[in-house]
Scaffold this active site. Structure first.
Site, mmCIF file in Angstrom:
data_model
loop_
_atom_site.group_PDB
_atom_site.id
_atom_site.type_symbol
_atom_site.label_atom_id
_atom_site.label_comp_id
_atom_site.label_asym_id
_atom_site.label_seq_id
_atom_site.Cartn_x
_atom_site.Cartn_y
_atom_site.Cartn_z
ATOM 1 N NE ARG A 1 -2.948 2.693 -1.350
ATOM 2 C CZ ARG A 1 -2.993 3.430 -2.483
ATOM 3 N NH1 ARG A 1 -3.939 3.276 -3.348
ATOM 4 N NH2 ARG A 1 -2.051 4.240 -2.706
ATOM 5 C CB SER B 1 2.147 3.815 2.685
ATOM 6 O OG SER B 1 2.713 4.399 1.946
ATOM 7 C CD GLU C 1 -1.625 1.936 1.938
ATOM 8 O OE1 GLU C 1 -1.163 1.530 1.041
ATOM 9 O OE2 GLU C 1 -2.187 3.055 2.386
#
Length: 302
Positions: A176, A226, A296
């Site tokens: 990420r 998410s 996230e």
């Protein structure tokens, strides 16, 4: 934001491509967010360069937005200029097994196009609800694949308006993460390298992943995907579930009952609701398991 500045924005992109006090809830998959002072949709590299140059010269903050699928915008909105690279900057070409696409291209559209061209390797990304630019910024991934697996080169602009082309190896892709945020780059586009495949097999794999998403993810509610990164050695959703937080609610925001890794907007959730819920989840999970969850979802605004 004074009228002189607004007039200069109009001169760069034309009045039809600028909206003042635009509700950001209309431009995020969370359906949350107060107004942007100016919301601009450029269609060329020259316009993007002109906008960045103007904002820097006038010391007006700016923010680059894609589809808004990994974003929580403040209820008070966003100061300055939101520059959206989306459907007006979304062209792509397929030559052989190479795909060249602009940052605003939706992954779902690219997925359909490469399927028709009988190219495989993109199946994991076809159901991610975002743009190619956003996927590169975050090194988006799903079902065992990541964007770094298929990117060969990325076209970037720095805040001085210079255009760079970086090979995949120089993008510092990690979980990420990419070099984009660290260096204040703007993703203009990328070249992807795929492999020849069979259309029927590609269709079957895409259908299989779409069904997995439908059965496991709360697609019936607005969310930002998410909510937390995967902690090393754990799964965020399982930690949240084991902490007894399935269905935990603050205002209109809720830990999804279907998949505890998602925070959903059950209706009229505010950014303050989501922020409070996320803080509660982080604290309770840490108290129970001594594991610190990291968001996230990116936050932006006042």
């Amino acid at each position: 934001m004074n009228q002189k500045f607004v007039n200069e924005l109009y001169a760069i992109t034309g009045e039809n491509n600028i909206r003042l006090q635009e509700p950001m809830a209309k431009h995020t998959t969370f359906r949350i967010g107060g107004p942007a002072q100016a919301f601009v949709t450029p269609s060329t590299i020259e316009e993007i360069r002109g906008l960045i140059s103007l904002c820097k010269k006038e010391q007006v903050p700016f923010f680059i937005l894609g589809h808004g699928s990994n974003l929580l915008v403040s209820d008070k909105g966003v100061d300055g200029v939101v520059i959206q690279l989306y459907d007006k900057f979304a062209g792509f070409q397929i030559e052989g097994n190479q795909v060249s696409a602009q940052a605003g291209a939706m992954l779902s559209k690219l997925g359909n196009a490469v399927k028709e061209a009988e190219l495989t390797g993109f199946e994991f990304a076809a159901g991610i609800p975002g743009t190619l630019g956003g996927a590169i910024v975050m090194n988006a991934g799903a079902y065992g694949g990541e964007i770094k697996d298929i990117v060969t080169a990325v076209r970037l602009m720095d805040y001085e308006g210079n255009i760079l082309e970086k090979p995949c190896e120089e993008m510092e892709f990690a979980y990420r993460h990419s070099i984009v945020s660290d260096q204040n780059y703007i993703v203009l586009g990328a070249t992807l390298s795929l492999e020849q495949g069979e259309k029927k097999a590609i269709e079957m794999r895409m259908a299989e992943l779409a069904e997995a998403r439908r059965s496991k993810q709360p697609l019936e509610y607005p969310s930002a995907g998410s909510t937390f990164k995967r902690p090393k050695g754990y799964f965020a959703g399982k930690l949240i579930m084991d902490a007894g937080l399935r269905g935990y609610q603050v205002g209109g925001a809720q830990v999804s009952e279907k998949h505890c890794g998602f925070v959903v907007n059950r209706g009229n959730a505010t950014a303050a609701d989501v922020t409070k819920l996320m803080q509660d989840v982080e604290n309770i999970v840490y108290e129970k398991f001594q594991v610190r969850l990291e968001p996230e979802v990116k936050t932006v605004g006042r």
